[in-house]
Design a protein around this motif. Sequence first.
Motif, short mmCIF file in Angstrom:
data_model
loop_
_atom_site.label_atom_id
_atom_site.label_comp_id
_atom_site.label_asym_id
_atom_site.label_seq_id
_atom_site.Cartn_x
_atom_site.Cartn_y
_atom_site.Cartn_z
N ALA B 5 17.84 87.56 16.40
CA ALA B 5 17.87 87.99 14.99
C ALA B 5 19.31 88.10 14.52
CB ALA B 5 17.13 89.31 14.83
N LEU B 6 20.18 88.65 15.40
CA LEU B 6 21.59 88.74 15.03
C LEU B 6 22.17 87.35 14.80
CD1 LEU B 6 24.26 90.45 14.87
CD2 LEU B 6 24.63 89.75 17.20
N ALA B 7 21.86 86.41 15.70
CA ALA B 7 22.39 85.05 15.54
C ALA B 7 21.90 84.44 14.24
CB ALA B 7 21.96 84.18 16.73
N ALA B 8 20.61 84.65 13.92
CA ALA B 8 20.07 84.09 12.68
C ALA B 8 20.75 84.71 11.46
CB ALA B 8 18.56 84.32 12.62
N ALA B 9 20.95 86.05 11.49
CA ALA B 9 21.57 86.71 10.35
C ALA B 9 23.01 86.23 10.16
CB ALA B 9 21.54 88.23 10.55
N LEU B 10 23.76 86.15 11.27
CA LEU B 10 25.16 85.71 11.15
C LEU B 10 25.24 84.25 10.71
CD1 LEU B 10 26.92 87.32 14.23
CD2 LEU B 10 27.15 87.93 11.86
N PHE B 11 24.31 83.42 11.22
CA PHE B 11 24.34 82.00 10.82
C PHE B 11 24.08 81.86 9.33
CE2 PHE B 11 23.04 77.63 10.50
CZ PHE B 11 23.86 76.99 11.41
N THR B 12 23.08 82.64 8.83
CA THR B 12 22.78 82.60 7.41
C THR B 12 23.98 83.05 6.59
OG1 THR B 12 20.57 83.25 8.06
CG2 THR B 12 21.04 83.25 5.73
N LEU B 13 24.62 84.15 7.07
CA LEU B 13 25.80 84.67 6.37
C LEU B 13 26.90 83.60 6.31
CD1 LEU B 13 27.01 87.37 5.26
CD2 LEU B 13 27.95 87.70 7.53
N GLY B 14 27.16 82.97 7.46
CA GLY B 14 28.23 81.98 7.50
C GLY B 14 27.91 80.75 6.67
N LEU B 15 26.69 80.24 6.80
CA LEU B 15 26.33 79.03 6.05
C LEU B 15 26.34 79.31 4.55
CD1 LEU B 15 25.46 76.12 6.57
CD2 LEU B 15 23.12 76.87 6.39
N GLY B 16 25.76 80.47 4.17
CA GLY B 16 25.76 80.83 2.75
C GLY B 16 27.17 80.99 2.22
N GLY B 17 28.04 81.61 3.03
CA GLY B 17 29.42 81.78 2.61
C GLY B 17 30.12 80.44 2.43
N MET B 18 29.89 79.51 3.37
CA MET B 18 30.53 78.20 3.25
C MET B 18 30.09 77.48 2.00
SD MET B 18 30.71 76.42 6.95
CE MET B 18 31.58 74.96 6.44
N VAL B 19 28.80 77.62 1.66
CA VAL B 19 28.28 76.86 0.52
C VAL B 19 28.65 77.54 -0.79
CG1 VAL B 19 26.17 76.08 -0.59
CG2 VAL B 19 26.42 75.89 1.87
N LEU B 20 28.57 78.88 -0.83
CA LEU B 20 28.62 79.57 -2.12
C LEU B 20 30.02 80.04 -2.52
CD1 LEU B 20 25.38 81.69 -1.85
CD2 LEU B 20 25.73 79.59 -3.12
N LEU B 21 30.88 80.41 -1.53
CA LEU B 21 32.17 80.98 -1.92
C LEU B 21 33.11 79.87 -2.39
CD1 LEU B 21 32.57 83.48 1.04
CD2 LEU B 21 31.96 84.00 -1.31
N PRO B 22 33.83 80.09 -3.48
CA PRO B 22 34.69 79.03 -4.01
C PRO B 22 36.05 78.95 -3.33
CG PRO B 22 34.68 80.89 -5.50
CD PRO B 22 33.74 81.24 -4.39
N ASN B 23 36.50 80.03 -2.69
CA ASN B 23 37.84 80.02 -2.10
C ASN B 23 37.83 79.34 -0.73
OD1 ASN B 23 40.12 81.26 -0.44
ND2 ASN B 23 40.65 81.81 -2.54
N LEU B 24 38.82 78.48 -0.50
CA LEU B 24 38.81 77.69 0.74
C LEU B 24 39.05 78.55 1.97
CD1 LEU B 24 40.69 74.46 -0.36
CD2 LEU B 24 38.27 74.88 -0.23
N VAL B 25 39.89 79.62 1.85
CA VAL B 25 40.12 80.49 3.00
C VAL B 25 38.83 81.23 3.35
CG1 VAL B 25 41.51 82.36 3.90
CG2 VAL B 25 42.51 80.75 2.34
#
Lengths: 85, 140
Positions: B5-25
Amino acid sequence: MMLDPGGLIATGLLATMLVTGAVALLVNDLLVAAALFGVFSFAAAAWFAALGAVDVAFTEACVGGALTTILLVAATFRTTRRLDR
Amino acid sequence: MTPYALAAALFTLGLGGMVLLPNLVRKLLAMNVMQVAVIVFFIALATKDGGRVPILEPGETEAIAADFMNPLPHTLMLTAIVVSVATTGLALGLLIRIWRQYGSLDERILLSRLRGSGDDATRHGAGDDATRHGAGEPPR
């Protein structure tokens, strides 16, 4: 060696990882984000040690916790500290 | 909460961040979170109930494989951690170049500046001109 998954330490590590991981992506200051990412990596390393992967744990602590944070701080001084531009 | 569950939550967080956040850093940090999620998943695969850390005790002469956790995912994840820091270093190098050239790390501002310098290039007919124009004055 194994932590029990419902125990206080394990739950604390999981909560630390989730909270620092999420906040590191949202703060507006790259230095704060780098520090939070260091905490995130260290919690991950402790979690790996708790799962019995000691070699992965110390690699993650050295490389993920220390080296990545140093790289991020170095990049902060060459670009900008603010993450909204 | 299980490691999966932790892996799934972190993966979702990371993937969502990569797609949605506009800043490259921020995208880069999100990618790192995603890589840690994958490592957590593989380490969780390697554990087993009652399994020992795959290290022989001093004085122990024979080992029964069934007593130990699977060390193969551990070694694979060592490689993954090193690859992850190499990726981060290269990406930060590219980000420093982008900052020097365009004075911004925000995807939307970068796109508009790229488009603007592209127009200049067609008007002046010189690609070199466009890069010099794009360098502009980076806001410090």
